[in-house]
Design an enzyme around this catalytic site. Structure first.
Site, short mmCIF file in Angstrom:
data_model
loop_
_atom_site.label_atom_id
_atom_site.label_comp_id
_atom_site.label_asym_id
_atom_site.label_seq_id
_atom_site.Cartn_x
_atom_site.Cartn_y
_atom_site.Cartn_z
N SER A 9 0.88 -1.11 0.10
CA SER A 9 0.13 -0.08 0.12
C SER A 9 0.84 1.40 -0.03
O SER A 9 0.32 2.32 0.19
CB SER A 9 -0.95 -0.01 1.35
OG SER A 9 -0.15 -0.09 2.36
N ARG A 11 2.84 2.59 -2.33
CA ARG A 11 2.89 3.46 -3.65
C ARG A 11 2.15 2.87 -4.61
O ARG A 11 1.71 1.77 -4.80
CB ARG A 11 4.42 3.60 -3.97
CG ARG A 11 5.19 2.22 -4.22
CD ARG A 11 6.78 2.51 -4.17
NE ARG A 11 7.30 1.34 -4.65
CZ ARG A 11 7.57 0.63 -5.78
NH1 ARG A 11 7.19 1.39 -6.86
NH2 ARG A 11 8.30 -0.46 -5.70
N THR A 33 6.59 -0.31 4.28
CA THR A 33 7.41 0.49 5.39
C THR A 33 6.80 2.10 5.51
O THR A 33 6.96 2.68 6.46
CB THR A 33 8.92 0.50 4.62
OG1 THR A 33 8.96 1.07 3.47
CG2 THR A 33 9.36 -0.77 4.72
N TYR A 138 7.66 -12.94 -14.24
CA TYR A 138 6.48 -11.70 -13.82
C TYR A 138 5.45 -12.42 -14.51
O TYR A 138 4.31 -12.65 -13.69
CB TYR A 138 7.02 -10.63 -14.33
CG TYR A 138 5.98 -9.38 -14.08
CD1 TYR A 138 5.63 -8.97 -12.67
CD2 TYR A 138 4.87 -9.01 -15.05
CE1 TYR A 138 4.98 -8.01 -12.47
CE2 TYR A 138 4.05 -8.12 -14.76
CZ TYR A 138 3.85 -7.74 -13.48
OH TYR A 138 2.94 -6.66 -13.02
N ALA A 140 4.68 -15.30 -15.38
CA ALA A 140 4.14 -16.71 -14.94
C ALA A 140 3.55 -16.47 -13.52
O ALA A 140 2.70 -17.33 -13.23
CB ALA A 140 5.40 -17.71 -14.73
N LYS A 142 2.04 -13.73 -12.49
CA LYS A 142 0.73 -13.20 -12.72
C LYS A 142 -0.31 -14.08 -13.19
O LYS A 142 -1.74 -14.18 -12.59
CB LYS A 142 0.73 -12.01 -13.34
CG LYS A 142 1.61 -11.08 -12.76
CD LYS A 142 1.05 -10.36 -11.46
CE LYS A 142 1.69 -9.41 -10.79
NZ LYS A 142 0.97 -9.00 -9.42
#
Length: 232
Positions: A9, A11, A33, A138, A140, A142
């Site tokens: 959450s 950015r 963070t 990436y 794979a 998703k």
């Protein structure tokens, strides 16, 4: 009051989703963070640590899980084999395995409470269209997220547990902006009939709808937000 756990959450799309869910009848716990509970998803202990901390903050009840955290890191094929495999596994752990762990914890939580609940997984156009030669991992990860979403929807709908996925195309975040510039932005934009990339707020509005308002019969649905750059 609806209690929501949102990963990633801090950015981009995640921050936009957090803003869209700033509503009087929503209590949201973020992960990151800068915006919530810190938890490193590259660490196998991270997802459970986040879940337990969020449960504590939300008085023992989570109604909606939104899996948004992810990485998009190039992994060219000509790297040394061990390095390529290590980065493949890093992306899978952060993008898919951590999401799977949280989905499992959510399903078990709702089964124990006999309450039902909602999962919204932020996947990618790459799940269907694929991605660049440096981003096999990436795409794979998703695609796995979409398949997992459909499996959850089919497996637990009778218990009131609903699952949805969102597949954005390029979205104007720092992650996408770097990729666009590295691969010739104008050429890539020409592949989007809408003529521009999506804004984070557009993806966030889709996630908000699925988390709070989508009818139950939509469970298992995958919503594309890609400017018609990939239609199916």
């Amino acid at each position: 009051m609806t209690n929501i756990l949102l990963t990633g959450s801090s950015r981009g799309i995640g921050a936009a989703i957090a803003t869209a869910l700033t509503l009087p009848d929503v209590t949201l716990v973020g992960h990151g963070t800068a915006s919530g509970i810190p938890a490193d998803f590259a660490d196998p202990a991270g997802p459970l640590t986040l879940w337990n901390a969020a449960l504590e903050q939300l008085d023992g009840r989570i109604d909606v899980l939104i899996n948004n955290a992810g990485v998009f890191e190039a992994n060219p094929l000509d790297r040394p084999h061990d390095e390529w495999v290590a980065d493949w596994e890093r992306t899978m752990r952060i993008n898919l395995t951590a999401s799977a762990e949280l989905c499992r914890l959510a399903v078990r939580h709702w089964q124990e409470r006999q309450s039902g609940g909602r999962i919204v997984n932020i996947a990618s156009r790459a799940a269907y269209r694929g991605d660049s030669p440096a981003h096999w991992h990436y795409a794979a990860s998703k695609a796995g997220m979409v398949a997992m979403t459909k499996s959850i929807a089919r497996g637990y709908a009778a218990e009131g547990i609903l699952a949805f996925a969102v597949c954005p195309g390029f979205t104007m975040t720092g992650m996408a902006a770097d990729y666009l510039s590295s691969r010739g932005g104008e050429k890539l934009l020409a592949d989007i009939p809408l003529g521009r990339v999506a804004m984070p707020e557009e993806v966030a509005e889709t996630a908000r709808f699925l988390a709070l308002a989508a009818p139950a019969s939509m469970t298992g649905g995958v919503i594309d937000v890609n400017g018609a750059s990939y239609v199916r």
